[in-house]
Design a protein around this motif. Structure first.
Motif, mmCIF file in Angstrom:
data_model
loop_
_atom_site.group_PDB
_atom_site.id
_atom_site.type_symbol
_atom_site.label_atom_id
_atom_site.label_comp_id
_atom_site.label_asym_id
_atom_site.label_seq_id
_atom_site.Cartn_x
_atom_site.Cartn_y
_atom_site.Cartn_z
ATOM 1 N N THR A 110 6.138 54.126 -10.213
ATOM 2 C CA THR A 110 6.227 54.726 -8.880
ATOM 3 C C THR A 110 5.030 54.342 -8.011
ATOM 4 O OG1 THR A 110 7.513 56.551 -9.766
ATOM 5 C CG2 THR A 110 6.466 56.918 -7.641
ATOM 6 N N SER A 111 3.833 54.320 -8.592
ATOM 7 C CA SER A 111 2.643 53.930 -7.828
ATOM 8 C C SER A 111 2.785 52.505 -7.299
ATOM 9 C CB SER A 111 1.393 54.020 -8.700
ATOM 10 O OG SER A 111 1.112 55.359 -8.995
ATOM 11 N N ILE A 112 3.339 51.631 -8.130
ATOM 12 C CA ILE A 112 3.505 50.234 -7.717
ATOM 13 C C ILE A 112 4.617 50.112 -6.664
ATOM 14 C CG2 ILE A 112 4.263 47.956 -8.554
ATOM 15 C CD1 ILE A 112 2.549 48.514 -11.069
ATOM 16 N N THR A 113 5.727 50.819 -6.886
ATOM 17 C CA THR A 113 6.826 50.775 -5.908
ATOM 18 C C THR A 113 6.359 51.278 -4.544
ATOM 19 O OG1 THR A 113 8.270 51.374 -7.746
ATOM 20 C CG2 THR A 113 9.260 51.376 -5.572
ATOM 21 N N ALA A 114 5.616 52.379 -4.548
ATOM 22 C CA ALA A 114 5.138 52.954 -3.289
ATOM 23 C C ALA A 114 4.185 51.977 -2.590
ATOM 24 C CB ALA A 114 4.448 54.287 -3.548
ATOM 25 N N MET A 151 19.590 40.649 3.579
ATOM 26 C CA MET A 151 18.972 41.835 3.006
ATOM 27 C C MET A 151 18.965 41.744 1.471
ATOM 28 S SD MET A 151 19.928 45.202 1.803
ATOM 29 C CE MET A 151 21.644 45.198 2.220
ATOM 30 N N LYS A 152 17.800 41.972 0.887
ATOM 31 C CA LYS A 152 17.668 41.862 -0.570
ATOM 32 C C LYS A 152 17.306 43.217 -1.179
ATOM 33 C CE LYS A 152 17.802 37.240 -0.749
ATOM 34 N NZ LYS A 152 18.822 36.481 -1.466
ATOM 35 N N GLU A 153 17.913 43.438 -2.346
ATOM 36 C CA GLU A 153 17.700 44.706 -3.022
ATOM 37 C C GLU A 153 16.794 44.500 -4.236
ATOM 38 O OE1 GLU A 153 21.593 46.665 -3.075
ATOM 39 O OE2 GLU A 153 20.919 47.684 -4.891
ATOM 40 N N ILE A 154 15.641 45.155 -4.238
ATOM 41 C CA ILE A 154 14.682 45.012 -5.339
ATOM 42 C C ILE A 154 14.595 46.336 -6.093
ATOM 43 C CG2 ILE A 154 12.276 44.506 -5.936
ATOM 44 C CD1 ILE A 154 12.147 43.169 -3.057
ATOM 45 N N VAL A 155 14.852 46.291 -7.393
ATOM 46 C CA VAL A 155 14.794 47.516 -8.188
ATOM 47 C C VAL A 155 13.590 47.475 -9.124
ATOM 48 C CG1 VAL A 155 16.006 48.975 -9.846
ATOM 49 C CG2 VAL A 155 17.295 47.682 -8.179
ATOM 50 N N VAL A 156 12.827 48.538 -9.145
ATOM 51 C CA VAL A 156 11.672 48.617 -10.041
ATOM 52 C C VAL A 156 12.004 49.595 -11.171
ATOM 53 C CG1 VAL A 156 9.180 48.995 -10.186
ATOM 54 C CG2 VAL A 156 10.194 48.250 -8.025
ATOM 55 N N ILE A 157 11.992 49.089 -12.396
ATOM 56 C CA ILE A 157 12.258 49.960 -13.545
ATOM 57 C C ILE A 157 11.236 49.669 -14.648
ATOM 58 C CG2 ILE A 157 14.713 50.442 -13.227
ATOM 59 C CD1 ILE A 157 15.300 48.110 -15.132
ATOM 60 N N SER A 158 11.301 50.468 -15.706
ATOM 61 C CA SER A 158 10.268 50.310 -16.731
ATOM 62 C C SER A 158 10.721 50.596 -18.156
ATOM 63 C CB SER A 158 9.102 51.239 -16.412
ATOM 64 O OG SER A 158 9.548 52.569 -16.461
ATOM 65 N N GLY A 159 11.909 51.204 -18.328
ATOM 66 C CA GLY A 159 12.271 51.629 -19.679
ATOM 67 C C GLY A 159 11.454 52.854 -20.036
ATOM 68 N N LYS A 160 10.202 52.613 -20.403
ATOM 69 C CA LYS A 160 9.291 53.706 -20.730
ATOM 70 C C LYS A 160 8.793 54.402 -19.461
ATOM 71 C CE LYS A 160 4.700 54.281 -22.658
ATOM 72 N NZ LYS A 160 4.848 55.731 -22.672
ATOM 73 N N GLY A 161 8.625 55.695 -19.515
ATOM 74 C CA GLY A 161 8.070 56.432 -18.385
ATOM 75 C C GLY A 161 6.557 56.292 -18.331
ATOM 76 N N ASP A 201 9.784 46.541 7.532
ATOM 77 C CA ASP A 201 10.845 45.634 7.054
ATOM 78 C C ASP A 201 11.655 46.240 5.917
ATOM 79 O OD1 ASP A 201 9.760 43.802 8.763
ATOM 80 O OD2 ASP A 201 8.579 42.772 7.216
ATOM 81 N N VAL A 202 11.233 47.406 5.474
ATOM 82 C CA VAL A 202 11.719 47.906 4.196
ATOM 83 C C VAL A 202 12.402 49.268 4.328
ATOM 84 C CG1 VAL A 202 10.771 48.987 2.108
ATOM 85 C CG2 VAL A 202 10.087 46.683 2.702
ATOM 86 N N VAL A 203 13.518 49.417 3.591
ATOM 87 C CA VAL A 203 14.067 50.757 3.378
ATOM 88 C C VAL A 203 13.754 51.119 1.923
ATOM 89 C CG1 VAL A 203 16.162 52.168 3.247
ATOM 90 C CG2 VAL A 203 15.904 50.474 5.073
ATOM 91 N N VAL A 204 13.228 52.306 1.702
ATOM 92 C CA VAL A 204 12.831 52.718 0.359
ATOM 93 C C VAL A 204 13.860 53.695 -0.192
ATOM 94 C CG1 VAL A 204 10.885 53.501 -1.019
ATOM 95 C CG2 VAL A 204 10.509 52.761 1.323
ATOM 96 N N ALA A 205 14.224 53.527 -1.453
ATOM 97 C CA ALA A 205 15.141 54.477 -2.089
ATOM 98 C C ALA A 205 14.503 54.985 -3.372
ATOM 99 C CB ALA A 205 16.470 53.803 -2.386
ATOM 100 N N ASP A 206 14.293 56.293 -3.466
ATOM 101 C CA ASP A 206 13.762 56.852 -4.708
ATOM 102 C C ASP A 206 14.941 57.270 -5.578
ATOM 103 O OD1 ASP A 206 12.461 58.008 -6.773
ATOM 104 O OD2 ASP A 206 11.153 59.291 -5.564
ATOM 105 N N CYS A 207 15.284 56.424 -6.533
ATOM 106 C CA CYS A 207 16.435 56.698 -7.404
ATOM 107 C C CYS A 207 16.028 57.385 -8.699
ATOM 108 C CB CYS A 207 17.187 55.407 -7.696
ATOM 109 S SG CYS A 207 18.152 54.866 -6.276
ATOM 110 N N ASP A 208 14.760 57.751 -8.833
ATOM 111 C CA ASP A 208 14.355 58.544 -9.992
ATOM 112 C C ASP A 208 14.596 60.007 -9.611
ATOM 113 O OD1 ASP A 208 13.281 59.580 -12.252
ATOM 114 O OD2 ASP A 208 11.281 58.743 -12.019
#
Lengths: 291, 288
Positions: free
Chosen positions: A16-20, A1-11, A29-36
């Motif tokens: 979010t559109s890309i993560t979704a 199981m691999k954990e992929i985090v999407v961040i940006s620094g700037k808002g 195959d995926v579990v989604v976590a909205d950490c924002d």
């Protein structure tokens, strides 16, 4: 199981559109976590069913019982946060200023101060329209401790992924470089940095990557609105090269991005567009890298 | 008069509005622009003045002095943030978890935990024409934005003459850093975009401002994209819409280069004038 985090620094770079979209492509195959958790928006695209919800408690706030208070003022003396005021000759806690350190309660000679645990938000475990499990949360207004709620969302997602033998956890992180971002990064296998070719985008990318480096996590970068400014685009690519960050893709400036969101769809669901192919290829590329 | 510019959602144009509004006001009046988005401060990319002051900013954290410590464990018990842990033979301090409440330090019976300053970031003060620009940047790796935000506001209050318009470019979100940045404001401008994300997040921001008891208005950025939900919602709830900044790729291009918008887009200048008129009227009415 691999954990992929999407961040940006700037808002507002399209994180979010890309993560979704990745969540959509990854499907079961995926579990989604909205950490924002401050401004959680992914549910607007993935339409989770809020199957399971629970309250999240974290931190405390002082409360003065006026019947026991002898107005000695010790609480006000020790408070470093200006949280104790005298209103109509009564000592009152300003809950917005109270940090919950409990120092006042400790020094109160008549035990008139109690520390009340705070309900700071709700945690939800849902099924999305794509069939993936999604862990998301809603931080209460003005609440503290979003770092802790982020950690909770992540852990919950991790447990679900492990139990069900899922391949990936995809995490939508928050903007900035502070405690919620630190919480989202810890334990990740791969970071996707979403930026844009603007002076702010590059500035913020550099700062957030400094943080990623501290965690020694491999990173890749998607440049959204890639044709907005050629000069800055080149500077970003040079930065990526220098730092050994994988250039995943450039997504051209295209209002389809917003149009898809406006009808509650991810970019990859919305009609036929160039963007759809680019995002799909990006997801394939990320899977290859972390495999 | 203190005006905070906040948003809920990130990337909706807080910095664009703050910097353009500051520059526009400064054509006639003294104005303060203060960047409180200390995690990712961007105003300085658009407003470049002469540096007149720079200082390191510190937060106070306890430092363990082994020779004085009796390992009684009271410090660990006093700390509500797990920032201090007693092991068999030593005390460990975790500065990132510390909220600088001083409880461990002052309750320690042998004064073995004096509070010492630890650098968390830097504050810079620039002057550009009639704009006094103050920004703070959190050192990367430091997690708590709130102490730096509150010290930055303190600096502005100490160094800026009264009766000036102060614009505070706030961090995104609705949690503690935003509260810190907006809680002393006389008026809050919430900037959003007319998309489902923007609409969702501005409703949270509105709820936050209502809870804080703040007077506020909304600015719609990228007007023309998305849908009418934000404007309709504001109308239905009697929330003033102060301005609508058009959706225009040319504006995005100017922004991407670090340029101000209004000198090149007359429509934006008109919108800034609307905001400015609103603020000045309010200033007069409030007498601040």
């Amino acid at each position: 199981m691999k954990e992929i985090v999407v961040i940006s620094g700037k808002g507002g770079t399209g994180k979010t559109s890309i993560t979704a979209s990745f969540a959509y492509l990854g499907g079961k195959d995926v579990v989604v976590a909205d950490c924002d958790v401050d401004a959680a928006d992914m549910h607007l695209l993935l339409q989770p069913d809020f199957a399971k919800s629970e309250d999240f408690y974290s931190g405390e706030i002082a409360e003065i019982n006026q019947n026991d208070c002898i107005k000695c003022g010790k609480c006000k003396d020790v408070c470093r946060f200006n949280a104790v005021s005298i209103i109509n000759q009564q000592y009152i806690i300003n809950s917005l200023n109270c940090e919950g350190c409990g120092y006042c309660a400790r020094v109160c000679p008549t035990n008139a101060i109690t520390m009340e645990e705070q309900n700071v938000g709700q945690l939800h475990i849902s099924n999305t329209k794509v069939g993936n499990t999604m862990v998301h949360a809603r931080l209460g207004i003005g609440a503290d401790n979003s770092g802790k709620l982020v950690a909770k969302v992540k852990n919950e997602a991790k447990q679900i992924a492990e139990k069900n033998n899922k391949d990936f956890i995809i995490i939508d992180g928050s903007p900035g470089v502070g405690c919620p971002v630190v919480s989202s990064l810890s334990g990740a296998d791969f970071v996707v940095l979403v930026t844009e070719p603007t002076v702010s985008g590059l500035h913020d990318l550099k700062r957030v990557y400094k943080l990623v480096k501290k965690f020694k996590i491999e990173a890749g970068c998607i440049i959204n609105k890639s044709d907005l400014n050629t000069q800055v685009f080149i500077e970003i690519k040079e930065f990526l090269k220098k730092e050994n960050i994988v250039y995943i893709a450039g997504v051209p400036y295209d209002e389809t991005f917003t149009k898809a969101m406006t009808v509650g769809q991810t970019i990859v669901e919305y009609g036929e567009s160039n963007l759809k192919d680019i995002i799909t290829e990006s997801w394939e590329k990320i899977k290859q890298i972390i495999d | 008069m203190k005006i905070a510019i906040a948003s809920g959602k990130g990337g909706t144009g807080k910095t664009t509005l703050s910097t353009n509004l500051a520059a526009y006001i400064s054509e006639n009046k003294n104005v303060v622009l203060c960047d409180l988005d200390v995690e990712e401060p961007n105003s300085g990319l658009f407003i470049k003045g002469e540096l007149i002051h720079k200082e390191d900013k510190f937060k106070m954290v306890p430092k363990w002095e082994q020779d004085k410590c009796t390992l009684c464990g009271l410090c660990q018990e006093a700390c509500n943030f797990n920032a201090i842990i007693k092991l068999d033979t030593q005390i460990m301090v975790f500065p990132e978890l510390c909220h600088s409440c001083y409880a461990c330090s002052e309750l320690c019976p042998t004064s073995a935990l004096p509070m010492i300053p630890e650098k968390m970031g830097e504050l810079s003060h620039f002057q550009l024409g009639k704009i006094s620009f103050v920004e703070s940047r959190l050192d990367v790796g430091r997690e708590q934005a709130v102490p730096l935000i509150s010290q930055t506001i303190e600096y502005v209050e100490k160094h800026i003459i009264d009766n000036t318009i102060e614009l505070y470019d706030s961090p995104p979100g609705t949690s503690c850093p935003v509260i810190e940045a907006t809680k002393d404001a006389d008026f809050v401008i919430l900037i959003t975009e007319p998309t489902p994300f923007g609409f969702h997040d501005v409703k949270l921001a509105i709820e936050t401002m209502k809870k804080l008891g703040k007077e506020f208005g909304v600015v719609v950025n990228r007007y023309g994209i998305g849908n009418d939900d934000v404007v309709t919602y504001c109308k239905d709830n009697e929330i003033p819409v102060l301005a609508k900044i058009p959706n225009d790729r040319f504006i995005a291009e100017l922004y991407s280069r670090g340029e101000l918008i209004y000198p090149k887009v007359p429509e934006v200048k008109q919108q800034l004038k609307n905001i400015c008129d609103y603020i000045l009227k309010l200033k007069e009415a409030k007498g601040v």
